[in-house]
Design a protein around this motif. Sequence first.
Motif, PDB file in Angstrom:
ATOM      1  N   LEU A 132       5.377  25.041  31.687  1.00 18.15           N
ATOM      2  CA  LEU A 132       6.033  23.779  31.356  1.00 18.15           C
ATOM      3  C   LEU A 132       7.445  24.058  30.861  1.00 18.15           C
ATOM      4  O   LEU A 132       7.733  25.137  30.322  1.00 18.15           O
ATOM      5  N   SER A 179      12.050  22.703  25.479  1.00 19.06           N
ATOM      6  CA  SER A 179      12.726  21.493  24.988  1.00 19.06           C
ATOM      7  C   SER A 179      14.113  21.331  25.586  1.00 19.06           C
ATOM      8  O   SER A 179      14.515  20.226  25.995  1.00 19.06           O
ATOM      9  N   SER A 206      13.900  20.413  29.290  1.00 21.51           N
ATOM     10  CA  SER A 206      13.361  19.057  29.430  1.00 21.51           C
ATOM     11  C   SER A 206      14.458  18.027  29.223  1.00 21.51           C
ATOM     12  O   SER A 206      14.596  17.066  29.992  1.00 21.51           O
ATOM     13  N   GLN A 214      10.993  15.570  24.660  1.00 16.49           N
ATOM     14  CA  GLN A 214       9.975  16.419  24.056  1.00 16.49           C
ATOM     15  C   GLN A 214       8.580  15.810  24.190  1.00 16.49           C
ATOM     16  O   GLN A 214       7.590  16.525  24.383  1.00 16.49           O
ATOM     17  N   LYS A 215       8.501  14.479  24.137  1.00 13.15           N
ATOM     18  CA  LYS A 215       7.208  13.807  24.236  1.00 13.15           C
ATOM     19  C   LYS A 215       6.631  13.856  25.651  1.00 13.15           C
ATOM     20  O   LYS A 215       5.452  13.549  25.848  1.00 13.15           O
ATOM     21  N   CYS A 216       7.446  14.230  26.629  1.00 17.49           N
ATOM     22  CA  CYS A 216       6.928  14.425  27.994  1.00 17.49           C
ATOM     23  C   CYS A 216       6.257  15.779  28.145  1.00 17.49           C
ATOM     24  O   CYS A 216       5.709  16.090  29.205  1.00 17.49           O
ATOM     25  N   GLN A 217       6.339  16.597  27.083  1.00 15.84           N
ATOM     26  CA  GLN A 217       5.620  17.880  27.002  1.00 15.84           C
ATOM     27  C   GLN A 217       5.947  18.828  28.147  1.00 15.84           C
ATOM     28  O   GLN A 217       5.095  19.588  28.614  1.00 15.84           O
ATOM     29  N   SER A 247       3.455   7.292  26.822  1.00 16.76           N
ATOM     30  CA  SER A 247       2.216   7.337  27.602  1.00 16.76           C
ATOM     31  C   SER A 247       2.028   6.060  28.416  1.00 16.76           C
ATOM     32  O   SER A 247       1.547   6.096  29.553  1.00 16.76           O
ATOM     33  N   GLU A 305      -5.092  12.718  20.340  1.00 15.20           N
ATOM     34  CA  GLU A 305      -3.908  13.262  21.003  1.00 15.20           C
ATOM     35  C   GLU A 305      -3.339  14.431  20.206  1.00 15.20           C
ATOM     36  O   GLU A 305      -3.200  14.385  18.989  1.00 15.20           O
ATOM     37  N   GLY A 306      -3.041  15.515  20.912  1.00 14.46           N
ATOM     38  CA  GLY A 306      -2.473  16.702  20.280  1.00 14.46           C
ATOM     39  C   GLY A 306      -3.470  17.555  19.527  1.00 14.46           C
ATOM     40  O   GLY A 306      -3.086  18.529  18.866  1.00 14.46           O
ATOM     41  N   HIS A 360      -2.718  18.288  28.453  1.00  9.71           N
ATOM     42  CA  HIS A 360      -1.435  17.600  28.496  1.00  9.71           C
ATOM     43  C   HIS A 360      -1.691  16.099  28.359  1.00  9.71           C
ATOM     44  O   HIS A 360      -2.723  15.584  28.789  1.00  9.71           O
ATOM     45  N   ASP A 361      -0.749  15.387  27.741  1.00  4.90           N
ATOM     46  CA  ASP A 361      -0.930  13.953  27.525  1.00  4.90           C
ATOM     47  C   ASP A 361      -1.172  13.198  28.819  1.00  4.90           C
ATOM     48  O   ASP A 361      -1.923  12.215  28.855  1.00  4.90           O
TER      49      ASP A 361
END
Length: 885
Positions: free
Chosen positions: A322, A325, A328, A356-359, A390, A427-428, A488-489
Motif C-alpha cells: 500500500l 502517507s 497517497s 491517509q484515511k484511504c489507507q 467509507s 474499524e482499525g 483494509h477499510d
Amino acid sequence: MGYAAVISLIQTLKQVMQQKPRWVIGDTRKMVESLLDSVGYFQNFLESSCNIRRQDSCKQQFEELEREIRIAVNEAENVIELNIYEFNQLERCRSRLGLSRQPICDDLPPLLEKIDAVKRKILMQNSSIISSTKVDSLLGLDSSSRHIVNMSLENVVVGLEDDLMKIMRRLIGPPCGREVVSILGMAGIGKTTLAKKAYHHPEIRNRFDIHVWVTISQEYRIRDLWLSILSCIPHISETYPMDVRDEINESTDNQLMDMIYKKLKCRRYLVVMDDIWSKEIWDLMTRIFPDDNNGSRIILTSRHEQVAKHADPDSKPHKMSLLNSDNSWKLLKGKVFGVEHVCPPELEDIGKQVAQKCQGLPLALLVVAGHLSKISTTRKCWNDVAKTISKIVASEPDKCLGVVAMSYSYLPDHLKSSFLSMAAFPEGFEVEIHRLIQLWIADGFLRNERVKSLEEIGKEWLEDLISRNLIMVIKRRFNGEMKTCGVHDLVRDLILRQAEKEKFMQVTRIHKVIRRFNDSACKPYVRRYSFHSTISPTDCWNSSSSFTRTLYLFNGLKLVSPLSKQVPFLARFKLLRVLAILQYTFREFPLELTKLVHLRYLEFNCYDDLHRSVSELYNLQNLVFGGHSNLPVDIWKMKLLRHLHVRKISSFRVPSSKEGSGFKLQNLEGLSDISISCCTKGLFTGFPNLKRLKIHGAWAECRRDMIFQTLNNLSCLNKLEILKIICSRKLYPHPLPSKYALPTSLKRLTLRCTYLPWEDMANIVTLPNLKVLKIKDNGFDGDVWRLNNQENFVQLKFLLIDRTNLKHWDAGSVNFPKLKRLVLKRCLYLEEIPKDIGEICTLESIELHNCRSSVAKSVKEIQEEQESMAHDILSIRIHEKPWWD
C-alpha cells in the motif's frame, strides 16, 4: 452460508454422541446417525458444486438450494441444542423425569423429514442442472465472457517507481531460461497498472520479439484466450489475410494451441497473463509457452499467492505494498488539481487526512479524488469528506466494492464464514492471530481432520485468506510468524455488506441504529451479533435472537444499576457458543453465565472470584477472565478447557484425595497468569499437554528459593514451548548460581525481574530448541556475562536484553551460531558488544535503544568491518541516546 451451517451441525451431532452418549441411545442414536448421513450428503454436494455455482447460468438455482439447506440445517441444530440445554438443566436439578427422558428423540422425526425433503429436491434438480451445464463450466470456464468491473489505474505512477525498476530488472536480467515474474496484491492496488508500465516501456519493447497481453479474470472462454494471444502475434495481427482467418476459425482448440506454440518457438517473447485466479488455467496455458533458454518472460498478475507459487515455485513473487502517507497525498492531490495546479494551502492538512484515511489503496484514492473534484474546494466541504470516506467509497460499488467482491465470490465455501467473521471487529481493530483462530474453532467453522489439529487447520485457512490478499498481517514476530491481523477499510465495507446480505452477522456500530434491525421475521436466521457501542441489556435483548450463537459486546454494558448482581438478559441466549463482554467489569460473578452450557469461548471482567459453578460449562474451551481470582477446585472438571487466561491467578488448588484422584486437564494448552506460589510439581503434572505458560510473582513471593523451586518444578512440562516469568521490581543481594532443568521443549523464554545471576545462564544455554530469549528488567543480575566456547545457544535466533546492570559481555560467534536479530534496550551500563558477534554469518540486524555511545561505536565498527568484506546483509538501527551520555 449453507456450508458453515452444515459443518456446524455435523460437529454438534458428533460432540453430543461423544460427550453425552447416554442421551443418544436406541432409536435416538439411529436417527442421529441418519441425520449425520444426510448432512454429510449436503457437505459433499456443496463442495463438489462450488465451481458450477459461480456460473451465471445456474447461479440462482444453486442459491435457492443453498438457502433451503441453510434453513433446514439451522432449524435442526436449533431444536437439538435447545433440547440439550433443557435436559442439562433437568440433570442439574437431579430430576428423575429428566434423567429418564430421551432429550431429542421426540423432536427428531419431523426434522429428519424436512432434511430428507431438501435432499430429494437436490437429487432431482442437481442432475438437470449439471446436464445443462457445459463441460467448460464444470472446469470453472464460462461459455460467455463476463463484463469485469475495473477502475482505470493506467495513469497512476505515484509510488510505483521502485516497483517498476524491480520488475524491469527481472525482465531484462538473468536467468536465460523462461521465468515467471508474478505481481501480487489486493484488489485495486495497481497490479495491472504496474504490468502495463513494464509491458509498454521502450526498453522492454526493444528487448522482446513478441509481446502478448491476455486478460484471464474469473470467468473466461478458453477459445477466446487462444484467439486473443494469436491477435498479438506479428504476421497474424498485422495482416490477418483471409486464408489465415479462415484457418483460425476452422481450427480446434488443440490446433490453435499448436499454432501459438510454433509462432513463439525460438522467439524471445514477453507474455502478460493479467488477473489469473486458478492453478488450472495456468496448467492449461503453460503448454503453449516454449522454453528455448533465450530470456523469454511471463508476467503474471494475481490476488492469490498460491497461484503464483504454483506457476513457478523457484521464482519469488513481487508483492505490492500500500502507498505510504506521502505518496497517497501526492496521488490524491495530482488527481484533484492536476499537475499544473497546486493545492490551496488551507486545504493541505485536511487533504493529507483524507489521503491517509484511504489507507494507501490507489483505487480508493481515485474514487475519493473523483468526488473531491466535483465539490467546492472549501475547507468545510473537505472536512465533510474526511468524515465520510467509507460512504464515498461505498457509493460507487461498481468502481470499488465490485472489484473487491470478485475476490469474495471466488472463495471456496469453507473460507467464506471465516472471512465474514472479521465483520465482528470494530474499524482499525488489530486481532491477535491466536485469538482469531480460537474464535473460529468455538464458532464451529473448522472441520475436524485426523492428521491435523484444529489450530493447524485454522492457521492454514488464515494463511490462505492472507495469500488471497483479503486479510492483512499487521504485526509479525522477528521470524516472520504472524502476530496480529486486520482488513483494509474497503474490504471491511464488503464484509459488512455481505454479512448482512447473507444474514451471517448483524453488526451494530452506533446506538441509534439498533431499532432498525428489530425485525422478528429475520432474527431467527441471524446467529451472530456484534455491538460496537455501549448497549443496555434491554436493547441487546430486543436487537438479537434467542437462537444467537455468537455475541460480541465491544464497548461494555449499560446497566440500570451498576451495583446490580443479576444480569437476567443473559439467560435469553441458551444456545450461545461465543460470548465476549469487553470494557465492562461485573461487581459479582454473574451466575446466569453458568447456565449457558453450549459456551465454548467466554471472555469477561469481574471483581469477584470465578465461581465454582463455572465448571458446569462442560463445553468451554477458552476462558478469558479479566480479574484476580482464586480458582475453584471444580475447574478440574472442565475436561475440554484448552486455554485459561486470568489476569492474576492467586490460588490454583489441586484436588485432595477425598475430592477425587487422577484429575488432569488433558486438553489445556495455554495458562496465564498464575502466581509463582502456585507453581508446584503436583499442579504441573495435571497439565500434560501445556504449551504456553505465564507466571507472575508478587513482591513477597519473589524470594530466591521460591524462584529456584519454580524453575525446577517446570521440568515435568515436557511439551511446554512458550514460558514467561514476570516478578516484582525488587533488588536483591547478588545470589549464588543454581542448577535446575527447564523443559527441553522450550522455544520462547521471557524472564523479567527474576534477578538470576548470569552464571545461571548455563541452565538455559543447554535448551536444544530455544529460538527466542528475552531478558527484561534485570531478568539476570550482575555486571559480567561471560560465555565459554562450550556454551552454545544452538537454535537461538532472537536475543533481547532490556534494562540490566550488565557492564561487560564476553561472547563470540561460536556461542550464537544461528542468531539473526540482536536487540539491546536501555542497557545503560554496558560498555560495548563483543566484537566477534559480527562474525555470526546468520546475523541480519542489531538494534540499539537508549544505550551508551560506546556501544553504538562498537556496533558501527562491526558494520564497517562487514562492509569491507562485501557482506551487506547486516542492518544496523541505532535509536536515541540517553540524556546523561
